[in-house]
Design a protein around this motif. Structure first.
Motif, PDB file in Angstrom:
ATOM      1  N   GLY A 116      60.737 -61.141  89.899  1.00 27.62           N
ATOM      2  CA  GLY A 116      59.401 -61.394  89.367  1.00 27.62           C
ATOM      3  C   GLY A 116      59.256 -60.822  87.969  1.00 27.62           C
ATOM      4  O   GLY A 116      58.574 -61.396  87.114  1.00 27.62           O
ATOM      5  N   THR A 117      59.897 -59.681  87.734  1.00 29.66           N
ATOM      6  CA  THR A 117      59.858 -59.074  86.395  1.00 29.66           C
ATOM      7  C   THR A 117      60.356 -60.064  85.339  1.00 29.66           C
ATOM      8  O   THR A 117      59.718 -60.270  84.305  1.00 29.66           O
ATOM      9  N   HIS A 144      52.847 -56.062  86.771  1.00 31.36           N
ATOM     10  CA  HIS A 144      53.503 -57.370  86.641  1.00 31.36           C
ATOM     11  C   HIS A 144      55.012 -57.194  86.479  1.00 31.36           C
ATOM     12  O   HIS A 144      55.650 -58.019  85.833  1.00 31.36           O
ATOM     13  N   ASP A 212      46.645 -61.473  87.516  1.00 27.61           N
ATOM     14  CA  ASP A 212      46.950 -61.567  88.947  1.00 27.61           C
ATOM     15  C   ASP A 212      45.590 -61.657  89.624  1.00 27.61           C
ATOM     16  O   ASP A 212      44.726 -60.798  89.406  1.00 27.61           O
ATOM     17  N   ASP A 245      49.847 -64.758  87.621  1.00 33.94           N
ATOM     18  CA  ASP A 245      50.972 -64.098  88.292  1.00 33.94           C
ATOM     19  C   ASP A 245      50.766 -64.187  89.801  1.00 33.94           C
ATOM     20  O   ASP A 245      49.923 -63.506  90.382  1.00 33.94           O
ATOM     21  N   ILE A 248      53.005 -62.059  94.213  1.00 35.29           N
ATOM     22  CA  ILE A 248      52.556 -61.678  95.559  1.00 35.29           C
ATOM     23  C   ILE A 248      51.641 -62.742  96.165  1.00 35.29           C
ATOM     24  O   ILE A 248      51.798 -63.131  97.310  1.00 35.29           O
ATOM     25  N   LYS A 272      59.392 -63.024  95.081  1.00 36.39           N
ATOM     26  CA  LYS A 272      59.259 -62.547  96.469  1.00 36.39           C
ATOM     27  C   LYS A 272      59.482 -63.651  97.518  1.00 36.39           C
ATOM     28  O   LYS A 272      60.607 -64.030  97.747  1.00 36.39           O
TER      29      LYS A 272
HETATM   30  C1  LIG Z   1      52.220 -59.214  90.817  1.00 32.02           C
HETATM   31  C2  LIG Z   1      53.650 -58.856  90.565  1.00 32.02           C
HETATM   32  N1  LIG Z   1      54.277 -59.373  89.497  1.00 32.02           N
HETATM   33  C3  LIG Z   1      55.561 -59.104  89.242  1.00 32.02           C
HETATM   34  C4  LIG Z   1      56.295 -58.263  90.053  1.00 32.02           C
HETATM   35  C5  LIG Z   1      57.728 -57.952  89.743  1.00 32.02           C
HETATM   36  O1  LIG Z   1      58.558 -58.580  90.677  1.00 32.02           O
HETATM   37  P1  LIG Z   1      60.023 -57.996  90.974  1.00 32.02           P
HETATM   38  O2  LIG Z   1      59.854 -56.708  91.724  1.00 32.02           O
HETATM   39  O3  LIG Z   1      60.684 -59.072  91.778  1.00 32.02           O
HETATM   40  O4  LIG Z   1      60.676 -57.803  89.645  1.00 32.02           O
HETATM   41  C6  LIG Z   1      55.677 -57.688  91.173  1.00 32.02           C
HETATM   42  C7  LIG Z   1      56.430 -56.784  92.062  1.00 32.02           C
HETATM   43  O5  LIG Z   1      55.912 -56.145  92.948  1.00 32.02           O
HETATM   44  C8  LIG Z   1      54.320 -57.982  91.427  1.00 32.02           C
HETATM   45  O6  LIG Z   1      53.683 -57.437  92.468  1.00 32.02           O
END
Ligand SMILES: Cc1ncc(COP(=O)(O)O)c(C=O)c1O
Length: 437
Positions: A116-117, A144, A212, A245, A248, A272
């Motif tokens: 997600g990052t 995020h 988000d 975003d 989740i 996720k």
């Molecule tokens: C809303 C949101 N965006 C981005 C991320 C980042 O995702 P990742 O942990 O797969 O890098 C997260 C992780 O918890 C998240 O909750």
């Protein structure tokens, strides 16, 4: 060493010799040491000391079908035998993209990443490449992922967080370049007029607004319809890209939070659950914005490599997980979520313990302390040590939630499992460290 968790303690002692502080994921660090997982099946997780835990965390919301879900197991095992990654594309990336597009036709083009990052990072870069502007806006306290720009004001402390209508822009990691902070506008969450004023003033240099719709770290409280509507209106007005975003919140329904709210962002970030328990992320959205990635007419405005992008293991696992999620699955998860939120709330009232339970669908979050939770600041008014104690008490009763009070249900749970969660919660409220007024 704490009785009953000797093996976890011994593993942590070993980990300290090879990992900084014994840790390689800040989120799962705990004092004096975390439990180590040995295996998971269905809604159950077993730690290395043999304790069976009801998993109400599901790897921080990534697992929607619990552990070792048979369709994911079958798809991943088959793919393992065929090869796990290639220096060529595979059909699996088309299949997963087609499935996502069938759920959300506005996903006109999709780009896969490994987390997600990375999805958020690429969405921000895409918005900048598309608009040629530097500034992004995000909400105070919203997480995020770990890209410098989107970490700004993630954990602002009360003595430095500034005015409510104009939150301070604070770096997260020590050493963040000042230029990063200058290119991020921090918005108050759920404050329609205040956020609008900041955005309109920044208009000409604004590339994107990143939001988000129910940010976990900022309290897992929903954005109001008026707030989301304002963001859509102002981004259109000033020519900025609206990024939703859903890393989740895509677990809230067949078309995620957008399907429930009717919000029409330009770009969406995913992660996720779409990987079925394997590493994944994706950026999806309007064809004209996504065209910044398109290499077919020469050098794209935003070249984007990644050795494991769209690796077939994540693609087939995601396909297996999502193909087994129909509207009835989401409705069942929402019904269970409503029940658990209601019963936890009732348990607090009956025990006379001040607290509030936020969340929606399969997600819930317990806040101990007084006052409602509507944004980062009101969530921060609830002391974190009581919730950490709750997490420990539940763990001792065989229930795993996050140490921030986050809980998350999976499709393999039943009402009996929920009863176990509620009973353990009621018992934990007898602990003075949890109940303390
Ligand atoms: C809303 C949101 N965006 C981005 C991320 C980042 O995702 P990742 O942990 O797969 O890098 C997260 C992780 O918890 C998240 O909750």
């Amino acid at each position: 060493m704490t009785a009953g968790v000797e093996r976890s303690g011994a593993l942590y002692a070993r980990a300290r010799r090879v990992l900084p502080g014994g840790n390689t994921r800040t989120t799962v660090y705990e004092r004096p040491f975390p439990r180590y997982a040995a295996r998971g099946v269905g809604p159950w997780l077993t730690d290395v000391d043999g304790h069976r835990l009801l998993d109400c965390l599901n790897n921080y919301t990534a697992l929607i079908h619990g552990h070792a879900y048979p369709p994911v197991l079958a798809a991943a095992s088959q793919q393992l035998a065929f090869g796990t990654c290639f220096g060529l594309p595979t059909e699996t990336e088309i299949q997963l993209a087609e499935l996502l597009q069938s759920r959300v036709p506005a996903f006109e083009a999709i780009r896969f990443t490994n987390s997600g990052t990375e999805a958020v990072m690429q969405a921000v870069k895409a918005a900048r490449a598309y608009t040629g502007r530097p500034l992004i806006a995000k909400c105070e306290g919203a997480y995020h992922g770990s890209y410098d720009y989107v970490e700004v004001s993630l954990d602002s402390p009360p003595d430095r967080w500034g005015e409510a209508d104009r939150p301070a822009r604070l770096p997260y990691a020590v050493g963040t370049p000042p230029s990063v902070v200058e290119d991020v506008l921090v918005l108050p969450f759920n404050a329609v007029a205040e956020a609008r004023r900041l955005l309109v003033a920044a208009g000409p240099s604004l590339a994107a607004v990143l939001v988000d719709g129910m940010p976990n770290r900022a309290g897992l409280a929903p954005a109001s319809a008026a707030y989301l509507g304002m963001l859509r209106e102002v981004t259109r007005q000033v020519g900025a890209v609206l990024i939703l975003d859903e890393v989740i919140t895509f677990r809230l329904g067949p078309a995620g939070l957008r399907g429930l709210t009717g919000l029409e962002p330009d770009l969406t970030t995913l992660g996720k659950i779409i990987g079925g328990g394997f590493p994944i992320g994706a950026v999806a959205g309007a064809r004209d914005v996504m065209a910044v990635f398109d290499p077919s007419a020469g050098r794209p405005r935003l070249p984007h490599g990644g050795t494991f992008n769209a690796n077939p293991m994540s693609m087939v696992a995601g396909l297996a997980a999502l193909s087994n999620l129909d509207p009835a699955s989401f409705a069942a998860l929402a019904r269970m979520g409503d029940r658990v939120r209601h019963e936890l709330d009732a348990a607090l009232r009956e025990a006379g313990v001040d607290g509030v339970v936020t969340g929606q669908g399969s997600l819930f979050k317990v806040h101990l302390g007084s006052g409602p939770v509507t944004d980062y600041r009101s969530a921060a008014a609830h002391p974190s040590d009581r919730v950490q104690r709750l997490h420990q008490r539940l763990l001792a009763s065989g229930v795993l939630i996050g140490h921030d009070g986050l809980g998350c249900l999976s499709t393999v749970m039943t009402d009996q499992h929920l009863e176990q969660v509620v009973a353990a919660f009621r018992r934990s409220l007898n602990d003075p460290g949890v109940a303390r007024a």
